[in-house]
Enzyme design. Sequence first.
Site, PDB file in Angstrom:
ATOM      1  N   GLY A 202      -7.828 -46.188  28.436  1.00  0.00           N
ATOM      2  CA  GLY A 202      -7.857 -45.245  29.551  1.00  0.00           C
ATOM      3  C   GLY A 202      -6.522 -44.980  30.201  1.00  0.00           C
ATOM      4  CG  MET A 203      -2.981 -47.293  29.671  1.00  0.00           C
ATOM      5  SD  MET A 203      -1.479 -48.050  28.995  1.00  0.00           S
ATOM      6  CE  MET A 203      -1.640 -47.658  27.261  1.00  0.00           C
TER       7      MET A 203
ATOM      8  CE  LYS B 131     -15.633 -29.082 -15.445  1.00  0.00           C
ATOM      9  NZ  LYS B 131     -15.137 -29.512 -16.760  1.00  0.00           N
TER      10      LYS B 131
ATOM     11  CE1 TYR C 296      -3.410 -42.945  15.720  1.00  0.00           C
ATOM     12  CE2 TYR C 296      -1.265 -42.247  16.550  1.00  0.00           C
ATOM     13  CZ  TYR C 296      -2.047 -43.167  15.888  1.00  0.00           C
ATOM     14  OH  TYR C 296      -1.485 -44.303  15.376  1.00  0.00           O
TER      15      TYR C 296
END
Length: 704
Positions: free
Chosen positions: A45-46, A545, A368
């Site tokens: 949570g920074m 394929k 990220y």
Amino acid sequence: MNNDVLIIGGGVIGLAIAIELKLRSCNVTVLCRDFKAAATHAAAGMLAPDAENISGEAMQSLCRRSRRLYPDWTRKLEDLTGLNTGYSSCGILAPIYGEGGLLGDKETRRQGGRLGGQGGRLGGQGGRLGGQGGRLGEFSPYLPHSLLPNPYSPSSQAYWLDKEAIHQYQPGLADEVVGGWWYPEDGQVDNRALARVLWTAAESLGVELKEGVTVEAIEQQQGQVLGVQTNALAIRAEQYVLAGGAWSNELLPLPVRPKKGQMLSLRSPEFTSELPLKRILYGQDIYIVPRRDRRIILGATSEDVGFTPHNTPASISYLLQAAIRLYPQLQDYPIEELWWGFRPATPDELPILGTSHCKNLTLAIGHYRNGILLAPITATLIADLICEQKSDSLLTHFNYSRFLAKSSTTMLTHSANSCAVGDINGKTALPNMGGETPPLRDSPLIIAGKTFQSRLMTGTGKYRSVEEMQQSIIASGCQIVTVAVRRVQTKAPGHENLAEALDWTKIWMLPNTAGCQTAEEAIRVARLGREMAKLLGQEDNNFVKLEVIPDAKYLLPDPIGTLQAAEQLVKEGFAVLPYINADPMLAKRLEEVGCATVMPLASPIGSGQGLKTTANIQIIIENAGVPVVVDAGIGSPSEAAQAMEMGADALLINSAIALSQNPAAMAQAMNMATYAGRLAYLAGRMPIKNYASASSPLQGTITS
């Protein structure tokens, strides 16, 4: 304005977008596979664009704009729900060790300033930071008026604290801490509290939340999303937002991969009336985040191990050692909880935001380490884009197209390709070989949204040497090369150094499932093939394929197994190119389930018998809405030209080239035949008549 929006992903990004859209009068549905598995719950949570020294002007701007939104954004959420987000603009402290001398510390060099340099000291004779009665996050009258900017981020504010000042500001730091930076504008939010608040706010506003729903496939047609297939039912909307975090690559071939982060929390002793640790510490290889409820968060590792779960002793031990080194008292605090999560990382560690290859699909993925920080700005920008068709100039820096520019899908034909083509007004122009006749216009070959100029595909098997294979592929001018995944895995002859043998920045890999006898085997090998393409740098390659061949003698494909495997692989986001018997009904069924092409055989694999299924192939071509690639059995250039004259979109030829006496020359001949057949098809064949028609006129002739 589009009122009907479906959001794939119920983490902080998806929920923030949902709330913003709902506040703008949209009808919003959120599909969430597992609310507690979202990276939101595994974060610290920074809100630290300055402490983390975010690089790049665009990313700095995005992060700081989002940080500025946080006070009003969290206040609005708290007013909606009556719940606390734990937001605090408390600043972040970045201590620095003195190993090897002050100027030798890598963190000092990163910040670019001299210790105690021109910006002045916090503390010393001018007073102490945050003196008696000062609170973290407030401006202290004891601070000097000059700020020491971070030279790599001139717009950020950073104060240098010498050893005496930093130890007064946060008692208990290790003796080897010789100073540090204080970033007063950074802060924190309780990420788990924020997740609960977002979910509650969305519910209270009337957002339809569907938890436990996994999206298995995104149905697309002609640049539009038609709907999504889930583990429960098919769902349709007008607009779609992909906010699936680390799992986004399972739905679309976007370069987002999971980066595992391990974390733990300690608990501050209950017998202390005041919390000993009051500051967020952003140290070397560790961060320590104290919460008001006495939890202390330690993080975090960054591991490229896919979706491997669980905590490991080595990683937890590493975090504890780094934390105790920075703040020694932690060695006596009880461990409260261990956990892990998966951050959605892109190759450049920047998010993918904004428009996509589909007009009604918007992307909000790949945040990220900064998902929590970027939630408010992401919600605003995406809502502006959907509701007002307003695209912020910042979005151009985070568009998915930045990866396509580096992708091997945008290729030029090899210099050896004497049948090179040009582009005229978006159409491919077949070259004029002489005279004044204007060139014929032709559309390029498009498979699953990828554009290719060459209509000849080749393979890597059966060559007498790697050198022959290399020369032949160049001579063929092909842009798609099929590779047997199982042969590469087992390092079969000719496949030992395939990664180095070909230039995969110019060639698009087509992994194939050769050797698979069941649908289950083929699905498993296809997944391995996708990973193999990524290892070669083709992050966005989802092609396969599909071959399901239980018949060892004639090598004829299993229609039932092929259909079963195709259905599952399409759901998993693959662009499926199925190898089939020349069966018009099966070809149509495969197209209907979402295959990118159909690949009917001309005759058995490697037989060189030529076109033995002409009538059926013609029916397939006439009825197909996807490219038809004639595969297997072609033995000579004349047969290749004939297949293209019928209207086939492309050919896959391997044995006829590899087993010829001069493979490179045969590859060039096949290239020329493919071109000639396509040109003849576009030119239009003369009608076949039952009677003769003289070439020379019968009137005006000289008579005796």
